[in-house]
Scaffold this active site. Structure first.
Site, mmCIF file in Angstrom:
data_model
loop_
_atom_site.group_PDB
_atom_site.id
_atom_site.type_symbol
_atom_site.label_atom_id
_atom_site.label_comp_id
_atom_site.label_asym_id
_atom_site.label_seq_id
_atom_site.Cartn_x
_atom_site.Cartn_y
_atom_site.Cartn_z
ATOM 1 C CG HIS A 1 -0.513 -0.103 2.663
ATOM 2 N ND1 HIS A 1 0.829 0.878 2.764
ATOM 3 C CD2 HIS A 1 0.018 -1.464 3.370
ATOM 4 C CE1 HIS A 1 1.222 0.283 4.303
ATOM 5 N NE2 HIS A 1 0.617 -1.121 4.438
HETATM 6 P P1 TYD Z 1 -1.534 -2.240 7.828
HETATM 7 O O1 TYD Z 1 -1.500 -1.401 7.905
HETATM 8 O O2 TYD Z 1 -2.531 -3.122 6.014
HETATM 9 O O3 TYD Z 1 -0.165 -3.456 7.958
HETATM 10 P P2 TYD Z 1 1.535 -3.713 6.635
HETATM 11 O O4 TYD Z 1 1.208 -2.530 6.235
HETATM 12 O O5 TYD Z 1 2.114 -4.084 8.233
HETATM 13 O O6 TYD Z 1 0.751 -5.141 6.095
HETATM 14 O O7 TYD Z 1 -2.789 -2.898 8.519
HETATM 15 C C1 TYD Z 1 -3.500 -4.689 8.977
HETATM 16 C C2 TYD Z 1 -3.990 -4.379 9.730
HETATM 17 O O8 TYD Z 1 -3.907 -4.068 10.589
HETATM 18 C C3 TYD Z 1 -5.381 -3.861 9.303
HETATM 19 O O9 TYD Z 1 -6.707 -4.103 9.089
HETATM 20 C C4 TYD Z 1 -5.345 -2.151 9.631
HETATM 21 C C5 TYD Z 1 -4.642 -2.364 11.411
HETATM 22 N N1 TYD Z 1 -4.026 -1.681 12.052
HETATM 23 C C6 TYD Z 1 -4.234 -1.194 12.534
HETATM 24 O O10 TYD Z 1 -5.320 -1.373 13.448
HETATM 25 N N2 TYD Z 1 -3.577 0.460 13.184
HETATM 26 C C7 TYD Z 1 -1.955 -0.430 12.984
HETATM 27 O O11 TYD Z 1 -1.517 1.402 13.214
HETATM 28 C C8 TYD Z 1 -2.027 -0.709 11.996
HETATM 29 C C9 TYD Z 1 -0.219 0.049 11.232
HETATM 30 C C10 TYD Z 1 -2.772 -1.148 11.532
#
Ligand code: TYD
Length: 147
Positions: free
Chosen positions: A64
Site C-alpha cells: 500500500h
Molecule cells: P496494514 O497497515 O495493512 O499492515 P502492513 O502494512 O504492516 O502489512 O494493517 C493491517 C491491519 O491492521 C489493518 O486491518 C489495519 C490494522 N492496523 C491498525 O488497526 N492500527 C495500526 O496502527 C496499523 C498499522 C494497522
C-alpha cells in the site's frame, strides 16, 4: 481534475525522497542503546509506534501507499527487505541493523518481504491509524500520481 490540495506535497514524491537515517548509538558493555526523537531524527512529531513480529517465513506485508503518513521503519531484530516504488522506479532496501531507519515519505508504494526468523519491524509514524490515508489499490495509487 485537480487533486485535493491536501495531497499536493506528496504527489510528486520519488524514491529519492526516502532515505536511510543513521540513528545515535550509545555503546555500552551492558548493551547498546539507540533512540529516535521526533523533529530530530525524523522530520515529524511521533504520533504512533507499531511493530510487526512473529512474521511467518515467506510472508509479505505492506502492499500500500499513504497519502499523508510519514514513517521510519527499523529492523529492531533480524532483517527484512522493503521494496519502495514511486510509480516509475522500484528499489529494494535490506534492513538489518537496529540503528538504521528507512524514512518513507507519503505517496510511495511499499512492500515488505524476506523477513528473517524472529525479526521485528518497528514503525515510527507521523499520524495515528487512519484507513482513509491508505491507497491499497496499486492502479488507484498510480492514477493519483498522474501515472
Ligand atoms: P496494514 O497497515 O495493512 O499492515 P502492513 O502494512 O504492516 O502489512 O494493517 C493491517 C491491519 O491492521 C489493518 O486491518 C489495519 C490494522 N492496523 C491498525 O488497526 N492500527 C495500526 O496502527 C496499523 C498499522 C494497522
Amino acid at each position: 481534475m485537480e487533486p485535493p490540495a491536501v495531497l499536493s506535497t506528496g504527489l510528486t514524491n520519488t524514491l529519492d525522497d526516502c532515505r536511510l537515517v543513521q540513528l545515535p548509538q550509545i555503546a555500552d558493555p551492558r548493551g547498546n542503546l539507540t533512540f529516535v526523537e521526533g523533529g530530530n531524527h525524523v522530520p515529524f512529531d511521533i504520533a504512533r509506534v507499531y511493530y510487526l513480529y512473529d512474521v511467518p517465513g515467506g510472508a509479505e506485508r505492506g502492499g500500500h501507499a499513504h497519502k499523508e503518513l510519514r514513517q521510519l521503519l527499523i529492523a529492531m531484530s533480524g532483517s527484512f527487505d522493503v521494496v519502495l516504488d514511486d510509480g516509475r522506479e522500484k528499489k529494494r532496501v535490506h534492513l538489518n541493523r537496529s540503528y538504521f531507519g528507512l524514512e518513507i515519505v507519503p505517496m510511495i508504494w511499499r512492500e515488505l518481504d524476506n523477513f528473517s526468523s524472529g525479526s521485528v519491524c518497528l514503525v515510527v509514524a507521523s499520524h495515528r491509524y487512519d484507513e482513509s490515508d491508505y491507497y491499497r489499490d496499486y492502479d488507484e495509487f498510480l492514477a493519483a500520481k498522474g501515472l
